[in-house]
Write a protein that holds these residues in place. Sequence first.
Motif, PDB file in Angstrom:
ATOM      1  N   LYS A 121       9.973 -82.373  28.859  1.00 46.31           N
ATOM      2  CA  LYS A 121       8.865 -81.697  28.163  1.00 46.31           C
ATOM      3  C   LYS A 121       8.997 -81.870  26.651  1.00 46.31           C
ATOM      4  CE  LYS A 121      11.248 -77.242  28.185  1.00 46.31           C
ATOM      5  NZ  LYS A 121      11.615 -76.106  29.011  1.00 46.31           N
ATOM      6  N   VAL A 135       8.648 -78.216  37.068  1.00 52.51           N
ATOM      7  CA  VAL A 135       9.645 -77.146  36.977  1.00 52.51           C
ATOM      8  C   VAL A 135       9.080 -75.860  36.376  1.00 52.51           C
ATOM      9  CG1 VAL A 135      11.555 -78.805  36.831  1.00 52.51           C
ATOM     10  CG2 VAL A 135      10.602 -77.858  34.719  1.00 52.51           C
ATOM     11  N   MET A 172      20.848 -75.207  33.501  1.00 52.46           N
ATOM     12  CA  MET A 172      20.160 -75.905  32.423  1.00 52.46           C
ATOM     13  C   MET A 172      21.231 -76.333  31.412  1.00 52.46           C
ATOM     14  SD  MET A 172      16.874 -73.232  32.418  1.00 52.46           S
ATOM     15  CE  MET A 172      16.618 -73.366  30.682  1.00 52.46           C
ATOM     16  N   SER A 173      20.814 -76.797  30.250  1.00 50.14           N
ATOM     17  CA  SER A 173      21.809 -77.336  29.308  1.00 50.14           C
ATOM     18  C   SER A 173      22.921 -76.336  28.981  1.00 50.14           C
ATOM     19  CB  SER A 173      21.134 -77.781  28.012  1.00 50.14           C
ATOM     20  OG  SER A 173      20.323 -78.904  28.262  1.00 50.14           O
ATOM     21  N   ARG A 230      18.485 -78.818  36.080  1.00 53.67           N
ATOM     22  CA  ARG A 230      17.297 -79.140  35.274  1.00 53.67           C
ATOM     23  C   ARG A 230      17.726 -79.134  33.812  1.00 53.67           C
ATOM     24  NH1 ARG A 230      16.386 -74.584  37.891  1.00 53.67           N
ATOM     25  NH2 ARG A 230      16.111 -73.611  35.867  1.00 53.67           N
ATOM     26  N   VAL A 231      17.965 -80.309  33.273  1.00 53.45           N
ATOM     27  CA  VAL A 231      18.595 -80.396  31.961  1.00 53.45           C
ATOM     28  C   VAL A 231      17.733 -81.198  30.993  1.00 53.45           C
ATOM     29  CG1 VAL A 231      20.573 -81.373  30.732  1.00 53.45           C
ATOM     30  CG2 VAL A 231      20.925 -80.059  32.826  1.00 53.45           C
ATOM     31  N   GLY A 232      17.390 -80.589  29.876  1.00 49.40           N
ATOM     32  CA  GLY A 232      16.584 -81.254  28.861  1.00 49.40           C
ATOM     33  C   GLY A 232      17.379 -81.582  27.606  1.00 49.40           C
ATOM     34  N   THR A 233      17.797 -80.544  26.910  1.00 50.44           N
ATOM     35  CA  THR A 233      18.399 -80.693  25.575  1.00 50.44           C
ATOM     36  C   THR A 233      19.611 -81.630  25.558  1.00 50.44           C
ATOM     37  OG1 THR A 233      17.658 -78.437  25.133  1.00 50.44           O
ATOM     38  CG2 THR A 233      19.237 -79.382  23.585  1.00 50.44           C
ATOM     39  N   ARG A 293      14.384 -79.730  21.197  1.00 49.70           N
ATOM     40  CA  ARG A 293      12.929 -79.917  21.209  1.00 49.70           C
ATOM     41  C   ARG A 293      12.318 -79.363  19.928  1.00 49.70           C
ATOM     42  NH1 ARG A 293      14.219 -78.748  26.491  1.00 49.70           N
ATOM     43  NH2 ARG A 293      14.263 -76.532  26.052  1.00 49.70           N
TER      44      ARG A 293
END
Length: 223
Positions: free
Chosen positions: A25, A67, A195-196, A211-214, A220
Amino acid sequence: MSIQENIKHFKRKIPDYVTLVAVSKTKSPDEILEAYYVGHKVFGENKVQELLQKQEVLPKDIEWHMVGHLQSNKVKYIAPFIRLIHSVDSLKLLSVINKEAIKNNRIIDCLLQIHIAREETKFGLSSAELNNIFESREYDELKNIRITGLMGMATFTSDEDLIRSEFRYLAGIFKEIKSKFFLQNDEFKEISMGMSADYQIAIEEGSTMLRVGTIIFGEREYH
Ligand SMILES: *Cc1c(COP(=O)(O)O)cnc(C)c1O
């Protein structure tokens, strides 16, 4: 470090049986392609509009996961291609997903989101509501959805004991539901948690999907 290095490093740190959903995202298609070119194919988004825009321009063998909170009236847009919806939080939404799956001649995999955090603001079902869904006649009639597990988000806190207790609670509900309703088949197998900031605790408590973004894409920026 680059996105390519981040993803390679991160995958080396987690067990093989854990699926990494790279939460992209706010990140651009080019940034997603960086991960794709080192062989990563599983990406998560939390907004339908953004998901559609990226799905349209990116390679068709990407597995897209939803998600974020999903509104019933938007299911139709993602039903043709979505691989897994993590955030199903009502029987009504499940039945809309089923209807759209039928129209697309598909079976859509879903996780039921459980409210595990102290915070009131987070979405999700209680354990009692979850049991009610599986015991309902309406659920029995939904042939074009498949519930493959549960999802939960821990409280946003630095209190690791609290996070751990919330993940443990989710893993406990998972076990209970599996033994009550899925004894004859093994399609119910995923616990999407971590997550992160809390993925290590999540793995220790039985997560099968992070579910990992950073960690993958960097911080972000919201405009
Ligand atoms: C953004 C998001 C994530 C990833 O968060 P990070 O802290 O960047 O790893 C995971 N799950 C959901 C539902 C999200 O919206």
